[in-house]
Design an enzyme around this catalytic site. Structure first.
Site, mmCIF file in Angstrom:
data_model
loop_
_atom_site.group_PDB
_atom_site.id
_atom_site.type_symbol
_atom_site.label_atom_id
_atom_site.label_comp_id
_atom_site.label_asym_id
_atom_site.label_seq_id
_atom_site.Cartn_x
_atom_site.Cartn_y
_atom_site.Cartn_z
ATOM 1 N N PRO A 1 -6.712 -36.915 62.720
ATOM 2 C CA PRO A 1 -7.177 -36.385 61.628
ATOM 3 C C PRO A 1 -6.837 -35.308 61.165
ATOM 4 O O PRO A 1 -6.117 -34.097 61.747
ATOM 5 C CB PRO A 1 -8.595 -36.057 62.236
ATOM 6 C CG PRO A 1 -9.117 -36.980 63.187
ATOM 7 C CD PRO A 1 -7.786 -37.138 63.929
ATOM 8 N N GLU A 2 -6.453 -34.952 59.619
ATOM 9 C CA GLU A 2 -5.898 -34.022 59.269
ATOM 10 C C GLU A 2 -6.969 -32.932 58.518
ATOM 11 O O GLU A 2 -8.173 -33.357 58.816
ATOM 12 C CB GLU A 2 -4.870 -34.231 57.959
ATOM 13 C CG GLU A 2 -3.579 -34.957 58.530
ATOM 14 C CD GLU A 2 -2.395 -35.013 57.618
ATOM 15 O OE1 GLU A 2 -2.335 -33.999 57.050
ATOM 16 O OE2 GLU A 2 -1.628 -35.828 57.924
ATOM 17 N N LYS B 1 14.304 -18.627 54.939
ATOM 18 C CA LYS B 1 14.319 -19.542 55.911
ATOM 19 C C LYS B 1 15.133 -20.723 55.596
ATOM 20 O O LYS B 1 15.150 -21.233 54.327
ATOM 21 C CB LYS B 1 12.746 -20.068 55.834
ATOM 22 C CG LYS B 1 11.645 -19.311 56.825
ATOM 23 C CD LYS B 1 10.478 -20.004 56.954
ATOM 24 C CE LYS B 1 9.713 -19.451 58.087
ATOM 25 N NZ LYS B 1 10.202 -19.531 59.344
#
Length: 302
Positions: free
Chosen positions: A2-3, A175
């Site tokens: 589940p997110e 990044k």
């Protein structure tokens, strides 16, 4: 697994029953899930009132009177079922809770049961069911939450208006990691998972392979692309929560019913299908990044 939208959907289903209720008894039918259950769990929380039920990233947080927090994680297949006790303990609908649906076929995997006394509506049971036992629970003093290993490094929440390009710019600056990897980094944004990262990047028309630092200006401020990405992350999560979460694999709402957001996926799991942006003629591709499937349109996502 589940997110965040699924976890938030579960929280909203449980909230009307749990908030304000008192935990009368706890049944721990096994000593562990993914990890051992908190030592003396029942003894430590029985008799306490649940003051609020909130969420941080993918954790459900039950604030208990006396300054304790019961943190619960669904793992891969965890779910909650709401029952009332009537006679022989059969499941019965909670008054006013149209979301109730019994799932008796799964009861061999009912591992933790919270027996609640509610100010209104009579007693209720909250049943944690987890066939794969990857879920877990822990007890944390509320004053120590910020320093707890599970929570101290969590990043920004991708809900409401708290997430913006300005918030993300210092976290993305310099990044070289791909955008997909940066968005899955829980120290940057808490709770984002594979499905909704793919969806948000498609909405923002950004390639999952693009360097995260490439959408930050040289002076460290956000570009328009980063502002747009932050907006679409918030909108993607909000749409998924409104739709009740996805129903991939073993996910269930608190009532055992299914969510519907998977029917509205624009790019996830649509390899080989036409891009849904009206002005695009691209075909959705699937690549693997850090061992996970990424779905995107190579034409309009740059």
């Amino acid at each position: 697994m589940p997110e965040l939208p699924e976890v938030e959907t579960v929280r909203r289903g449980l909230q009307p029953v749990m908030e304000g209720a008192r935990i009368e008894r706890v049944e721990a039918r096994r000593p562990d899930l993914r990890f051992p259950l908190p030592e003396r769990l029942a003894e430590r929380i029985e008799g306490r009132r649940i003051e609020s039920l909130s969420r941080r990233a993918k954790y459900l947080l039950a604030d208990l009177e006396g300054g304790l927090v019961l943190a619960m994680h669904l793992g891969m297949s965890g779910s909650f079922r709401i029952e009332t006790a009537e006679g022989d303990g059969a499941a019965a609908p909670v008054a006013g809770a149209a979301f109730h649906l019994a799932r008796s076929e799964d009861r061999l995997h009912d591992h933790v049961i919270f027996h609640l006394a509610r100010p209104e509506g009579g007693p209720a049971r909250i049943v944690f069911n987890d066939p794969r036992r990857f879920g877990y629970m822990t007890l944390v003093p509320k004053a120590e939450m910020a320093d707890h290993p599970h929570f101290r490094a969590l990043g920004l929440e991708p809900t409401g208006n708290a997430l913006s390009g300005a918030d993300l710019a210092p976290r993305f600056r310099g990044k070289a990691a791909p955008l997909k990897a940066a968005l899955l980094d829980q120290t940057i944004i808490a709770g984002l998972g594979n499905i909704y990262v793919c969806e948000a990047l498609w909405r923002a028309r950004l390639s999952p392979r693009r360097e995260a630092g490439s959408i930050v200006k040289k002076d460290g401020t956000a570009t328009q692309r980063l502002d747009t990405l932050a907006l679409h992350i918030r909108e993607t999560i909000a749409d998924a929560i409104e739709a009740g979460g996805s129903t991939l694999r073993d996910y269930r709402q608190a009532d055992g019913s299914l969510g519907y957001f998977q029917h509205r996926f624009n790019v996830y799991d649509r390899e080989g299908e036409p891009c849904r942006h009206e002005t695009c003629r691209g075909i959705v591709q699937r690549i693997v990044q850090s061992g996970r499937s990424t779905f995107f349109c190579p034409v309009c996502q740059r």
